[in-house]
Structures are given as C-alpha cells and as structure tokens.
Design a protein around this motif. Structure first.
Motif, PDB file in Angstrom:
ATOM      1  N   LEU A  68       0.830  -1.190   0.000  1.00 31.53           N
ATOM      2  CA  LEU A  68       0.000   0.000   0.000  1.00 31.53           C
ATOM      3  C   LEU A  68       0.875   1.253   0.000  1.00 31.53           C
ATOM      4  O   LEU A  68       0.608   2.209  -0.739  1.00 31.53           O
ATOM      5  CB  LEU A  68      -0.888  -0.015   1.256  1.00 31.53           C
ATOM      6  N   ALA A  69       1.926   1.218   0.826  1.00 31.11           N
ATOM      7  CA  ALA A  69       2.850   2.344   0.861  1.00 31.11           C
ATOM      8  C   ALA A  69       3.432   2.580  -0.513  1.00 31.11           C
ATOM      9  O   ALA A  69       3.546   3.717  -0.977  1.00 31.11           O
ATOM     10  CB  ALA A  69       3.957   2.079   1.875  1.00 31.11           C
ATOM     11  N   LEU A 113       0.877   4.290  -2.708  1.00 32.95           N
ATOM     12  CA  LEU A 113       0.698   5.711  -2.400  1.00 32.95           C
ATOM     13  C   LEU A 113       1.898   6.520  -2.862  1.00 32.95           C
ATOM     14  O   LEU A 113       1.743   7.615  -3.406  1.00 32.95           O
ATOM     15  CB  LEU A 113       0.499   5.893  -0.893  1.00 32.95           C
ATOM     16  N   LEU A 138       1.580   7.052  -6.356  1.00 31.05           N
ATOM     17  CA  LEU A 138       0.551   8.040  -6.629  1.00 31.05           C
ATOM     18  C   LEU A 138       1.097   9.457  -6.448  1.00 31.05           C
ATOM     19  O   LEU A 138       0.942  10.322  -7.308  1.00 31.05           O
ATOM     20  CB  LEU A 138      -0.627   7.814  -5.673  1.00 31.05           C
TER      21      LEU A 138
END
Lengths: 96, 610
Positions: free
Chosen positions: B593-594, B597, B600
């Motif tokens: 997930l990190a 992000l 992103l």
C-alpha cells in the motif's frame, strides 16, 4: 473550493489510516474514507464547472461502494473465521 | 520398344517384399521370410526376362517433377544388368537363407536385401537421371544398412558410416553432372540426351566437365582410387551382403553409369586417359593389397577392387560392351568366390582368418570344387568365364597402346596370383584351426552349383572374333550402348595375344600354387606388412583429411561452447536480477500500500510540475 480542501484532508486521513492501522477492519474503513474523499472532490468539481455529469458518477460510486462493502466485509469475516485474527501483518501468504 | 505397364512391376515386387518383411517380418518366421524375399526377386528376374525377350519395354509417368518425367527403359544394356542383378541376386538370396539361419535379425536382413534389389533395379532401369539417382542413393542406403547390419558392434557401425560418407563425394559428382547436363540440354532423360549430344551445338569443354563429374560419381560407387577406402571396410556386413552388394552388383553401378553415358565419354581423350589411369591404379592397388590380407573376406574384397579396375580400363579404352561383359562374368565368379568364402566361414563357425583355415578340401568337398572354379575363373584360366572377358579387355588395351596391354597383363598376373593364394590358403595344406568343419546345407550348395556353372560357361557368350566371328553379346549390347566402330586387330595379333594371356595365366597360377604353399621369404613378409594396411591409404587420409576436419570440428565446437556459455551467463544474470526484484514481494499488505501511495504521489507530482 473549501470542499476540495476537505476532500484532500479526508483522503490524507484515509491514507494515513490505511498505512498505520493493522486491523483489516480499520484498514478497510480508511480505504472507504479515501473512496469517499474522491467522491467528494468529484462533487465539488461538478459545482465549480456547473455540470451535473460528475454527480451522476458519484451516484454510481455510492451504489458500487455499497456492494464493495458487502464483499469486503464478507472477506474479512471469512478470514477471521479461518485464522482467529484480522491483523494484516500476519497475513503474509499473499506472495509469489 | 513399347510402353509396357509390366515394367514398373519388376521394381515393385522386391519393394513389396521390403515393405511386407519390414512391417510383418517377425510373423513370417525363419525360413518363410527368406523364401518370400527370394521368390519375389525370382519374379522380377522372370518378368525382366520375359520383357527382354519381347525386345525391351518403356514406361513413363509424364508429370513426375515439373519438366521431368519418371521414365524407365528396359533395353539390351539395362536388360543384361537386370539379368545379373535379379539372377545372381536371387541365388544369393537363397544362399542367405542358409547362411543367416538363426540370426536374430533374420527377417530384417531379407527386408533390407529386397530393398537393395529394388533400388538397384531402379538404378539400372531408370531412363531419366533423377530416377537413376533415386536408385543410386537407394543402393547406398541399403549398403549402409547392411554393412552395419550387426550394429551392436561399434566397428561395424563405423564401417557403415565410412562407406556412406565416402560415397557422398561420388554422389556430389553425380548431382553436379545432372545440373550441368540440365543447363546444357534442358533435359535429363538419357534417351533424349543421346540425340541432343549427337545434334551438336554446345561447348565440348562443358560436356567434358559433365563427363568428369559423372566419372567422380562412378569412382565413388565403384570404389576406385582415390575413393577405394570404403570397400574393404564394407566387409563388416554379413557375407551375402559382400557377395551381392560389394562384389556382384552395386559396385559395378559406377561402371554401368559410365557405359550408359558412353555417348558423352566417347572420343574424349582427356576423360579416356583419366579413366584408364584410375582403372590401372585400382587394378594394381587392389591386387597388391589382396596379396597381403589375412582376413578371407578382405582378400576377396581387394580382388573385387582389382577387377573393378579392369572394368574401368575397359571403359577408358572405349570397350564399353567388354566392360559389361566383364561385369557379367565377374558377377558369377566373384559371387561364387564370396559365397565359397562364406560357406567356409559358416563351416568354421565364424572364423575369418585364413591362418586358421587350410585343408578344407578334405572337409568340404563340394565347396572345394566351387572354390577351385572361382579361383580359376578369377585368375583367368582358359576357358573359364574370367578368361574371355579379361582377354577382351587386354585386346582392346592393345589397340589403345601396347604399353597399356603390357601393364594390364602384369595386372592379370597379379590377379592370377591373388586368386590362387586365396585358394591355397583356404583349401590346401593341413587344417590349422580347432573348429570342426561341416559341409553347408543344400540350400547353400545349390546356388553355388548354379554360379559355378555360370563361372564355367558364361564366357562363351563373348568369344573373341577370331574364334566366333559374331559372338552373342557384342551386337546385343552395342544396339543399346551405341555403335562406336573401331579397327579390329589382325587375326594373327589377336591369336598371339590370346595365347600369351592364356599361357601367362597358367604360368602365374602354377607358380602361385607352388609359392604360397611354402614358407614365405623375407621380402614377401615385408611386402605383406605394408599390403595388410592397404599401403597406409587410410593413415594418409586420416592425416590429410580426417584429422584436420576433426580439428576444425573441435575448434568450432569450442567456439560454440564459448558462445553458449556466454548465453548461459547472460541468462543467470537475468535470473539474479529477477531474484533481486522478487525480494520486493514481501507479502506485507501495508508495504504494498505504501508503494502504491508513493507511486501516486510521484505521478501526481510529476503531472503538476511538468
């Protein structure tokens, strides 16, 4: 404009929560926050541009989110039933 | 001569035998497989005889390859060859029924044998050169399969490969000749080529070149110097194979090819000289080597070389019908010689060393008679078959030049010597081995009886003109080969030549008969050491050709290995990189997930800042 800032704030909180929480439920909650932050920014853009198209999209997002919550929660319950835990750090089998 | 649908049947019969025995050989069982194969060959023989008596036949399949018909032609020349191939072939088939008794590959042997006959008949009957080439390669394949018939032993398989590879050089010559003839005349049908060559309007040099390539093909197939090395090693096959393929039929295919193309060779001084030189060299080389051998089959193999040299000389001096005549007589006495040797080997339970033989006349009376006739016919005793054909070659050599006649006479003295040496070592003296010799069964004796009749009498179809003004075979063959008129020798000269060669042959046989019974003098022992090695031809070829080629192969292999190991290390490099990246796959959800992000943020940042 304020709604955009609120949306960014909401997204950041969601991202922070998704990264820091270890329980699957709370992570799921944070992801929902991020999703709704996106929906909120869509609505504020819609007000700024004066078009209703984005609001229609948001209606769809809400409908889909409802289904997604059902699936996601179902998964978490199933995992909990199998493993007696929902801590994502212990679910490391998902690797190639 | 007319179209006849029976003609392809001659080839189809043994081919059918090959297919049947190849597929269901084991079901036929021991004697039946052999008899089936023999009778099919006999069928071919009778059918061929029937068509030949009708005056020949033709058969054409118009659209085989674009522009090239599949044509077969049974004229007098191919007819005579057909009689030899199928006739002698049938006898050897029958003999092999006894000789191959108890071999685990019994039906396989006969299926290969039938394949050989079919291929040889294609070669002989083919009118279009590609058809001949199919037969040419087919007999090569059958020869390869049969030399390596007992393939479990490495030396046999190596001999088979050697024969095949050496023959490849000759095949290349054949292919080049075909290409050249096609580019010159636009046809590959022999009967059309004859007309086009007569019509003229082409470069004679190119035609000589085509003839030269054909000659290379013939040298390979007929094991002439310098491509003779494969024939002695070909004796690794069973004895019927040596008798049929490496004595009576296949090795004469080169001579047949040259005679078929007499219209190209005739009147070409360069080619004539070359063919004579090669034939003479081979005649001497084979004869001298034969005198030094101890293996009974190698003795006979080298005598075959020598006789093939005689045939080449006959072609070179323009005596085409004599070459074919010699093929016929040679087929009889050489097949007889081989099968006698085979009977002796059979009687001694597989012993091939003549030092372990001797005295066989007491043990094998019938086989002894066969051996005697074979040796005399091969040595050129009057009036056996070998004498008349050899005498005809000598007479034509005399027309070519008295020096050639003298050399050929010397070669025929050697021929008498090696024939009688073989006979003496096998049949005279005391038995030197330890086995219990037993006479062969009837199925092996009868073919030899018939061949003996041939070796005794077949010479009378080609008597010299001073005895029989119009003999049978000369006009019969020249009808097909083409008439190349030549000055006949005066009657007196011809008689003198006949008497000289007869007396010389008798003297040589007698001297050899005495000489080979006593202990060998020292000079002969020295000569024998060299002759046993074939005068080191194999060693020379190994040093000059085989080892450099092997070295090159090693070098290239080393290069290959370097290249491959280069690719291998490139592969392991990629593998290492992949392993490095795989470590990112931790399975920790929050890590992923990190990553998402981070990506992103980077993407959005890039989009804003751009």
């Amino acid at each position: 404009m304020i709604w955009l800032i609120a949306s960014a704030l909401l997204f950041s909180i969601g991202a922070y929560g998704a990264l820091t929480r270890r329980t699957a439920i709370l992570m799921f909650l944070s992801i929902e926050l991020m999703l709704n932050a996106a929906a909120l920014s869509l609505i504020s853009f819609s007000r700024l541009s004066g078009s209703l198209d984005a609001q229609v999209v948001v209606l769809f997002i809400i409908a889909i989110a409802a289904a997604e919550v059902a699936v996601g929660l179902g998964l978490i319950v199933a995992i909990f039933r199998r493993r007696e835990t929902t801590s994502v750090d212990e679910l490391r089998q998902l690797r190639g | 001569m007319q179209e006849n649908f029976l003609l392809p049947l001659i080839i189809a019969l043994p081919l059918l035998g090959f297919v049947l025995l190849g597929l269901f050989g084991k079901r036929f069982g021991e004697p039946a497989a052999g008899w089936l194969a023999s009778l099919l060959v006999l069928g071919s023989f009778l059918l061929g005889l029937f068509l030949l008596l009708q005056g020949g036949a033709k058969w054409t399949l118009a659209e085989w390859l674009p522009g090239i018909p599949f044509s077969l032609n049974l004229d007098n020349l191919s007819g005579v060859m057909l009689m030899v191939v199928a006739g002698v072939g049938f006898l050897i088939h029958v003999w092999a029924i006894g000789y191959m008794h108890g071999d685990p590959g019994y039906s396989r042997f006969f299926s290969y044998f039938n394949l050989f006959i079919a291929a040889m008949l294609v070669l002989v009957l083919g009118d279009s050169l590609p058809v001949v080439f199919i037969g040419w390669e087919g007999v090569g394949l059958a020869s390869y399969l049969l030399i390596g018939f007992w393939y479990q032993e490495r030396v046999n398989a190596d001999s088979a490969r050697k024969a095949f590879i050496v023959n490849r050089i000759g095949d290349l010559g054949f292919l080049l000749a075909m290409g050249l003839l096609w580019s010159m005349f636009g046809t590959l049908s022999i009967s059309e080529l004859v007309e086009k060559v007569e019509a003229g309007g082409y470069s004679f040099t190119t035609l000589t070149l085509a003839g030269f390539f054909l000659l290379i093909g013939a040298i390979g197939k007929s094991a002439q110097v310098p491509l003779m090395v494969w024939l002695p090693d070909a004796m690794a096959g069973p004895t019927p194979v040596s008798a049929l393929i490496h004595a009576a039929t296949m090795v004469t295919a080169g001579v047949y090819l040259l005679v078929r193309h007499a219209f190209i060779l005739h009147g070409d001084g360069f080619l004539a000289g070359l063919i004579v030189a090669i034939g003479l060299l081979t005649a001497f080389y084979g004869a001298l080597c034969s005198l030094g051998q101890w293996d009974i089959k190698r003795i006979v193999a080298y005598t075959t070389l020598s006789q093939l040299g005689f045939m080449f000389v006959a072609v070179g001096v323009g005596a085409y019908w004599v070459a074919i005549f010699h093929i016929v007589t040679h087929a009889f006495f050489k097949a007889l010689m081989f099968m006698t040797s085979g009977s002796v080997i059979h009687a001694l339970g597989g012993e091939q060393d003549v030092r372990q033989m001797g005295g066989m006349q007491k043990y094998l009376p019938a086989t002894h008679l066969h051996g005697l006739v074979a040796a005399f016919a091969s040595g050129g005793l009057v009036p056996l078959a070998g004498f008349w054909s050899k005498d005809a070659i000598l007479a034509y050599s005399f027309e070519f030049g008295p020096w050639l006649w003298a050399l050929m006479l010397l070669a025929s003295v050697l021929a008498a010597l090696y024939s009688i040496r073989w006979y003496v070592l096998v049949f005279w003296g005391d038995y030197r081995g330890k086995a219990h010799p037993h006479e062969s069964p009837a199925v092996m004796l009868w073919p030899n009886h018939i061949l003996m009749g041939g070796a005794l009498g077949v010479g009378f179809i080609g008597l010299p003109y001073v005895i029989d003004y119009k003999n049978f075979i000369e006009p019969f063959l020249t009808k097909a080969i083409g008439d190349f008129p030549h000055e006949k020798l005066p009657v007196v000269t011809e008689w003198v030549l006949i008497i000289i060669s007869a007396v010389v042959a008798i003297a040589a046989l007698w001297w050899g008969f005495r000489f080979f019974q006593q202990k060998m003098p020292a000079w002969y022992e020295r000569f024998q050491t060299a002759a046993l090695q074939g005068f080191y031809a194999d060693a020379v070829y190994n040093a000059l050709l085989v080892n450099p080629a092997k070295g090159l192969a090693e070098l290239l292999f080393g290069g290959d290995r370097g290249l491959l190991s280069g690719f291998a290390s490139l592969g392991s490099l990629m593998g290492g990189l992949g392993a490095l990246l795989a470590r990112l796959e931790t399975g920790a959800l929050r890590f992923y997930l990190a990553g998402l992000l981070l990506a992103l943020v980077l993407l959005v940042g890039w989009g804003v800042l751009r």
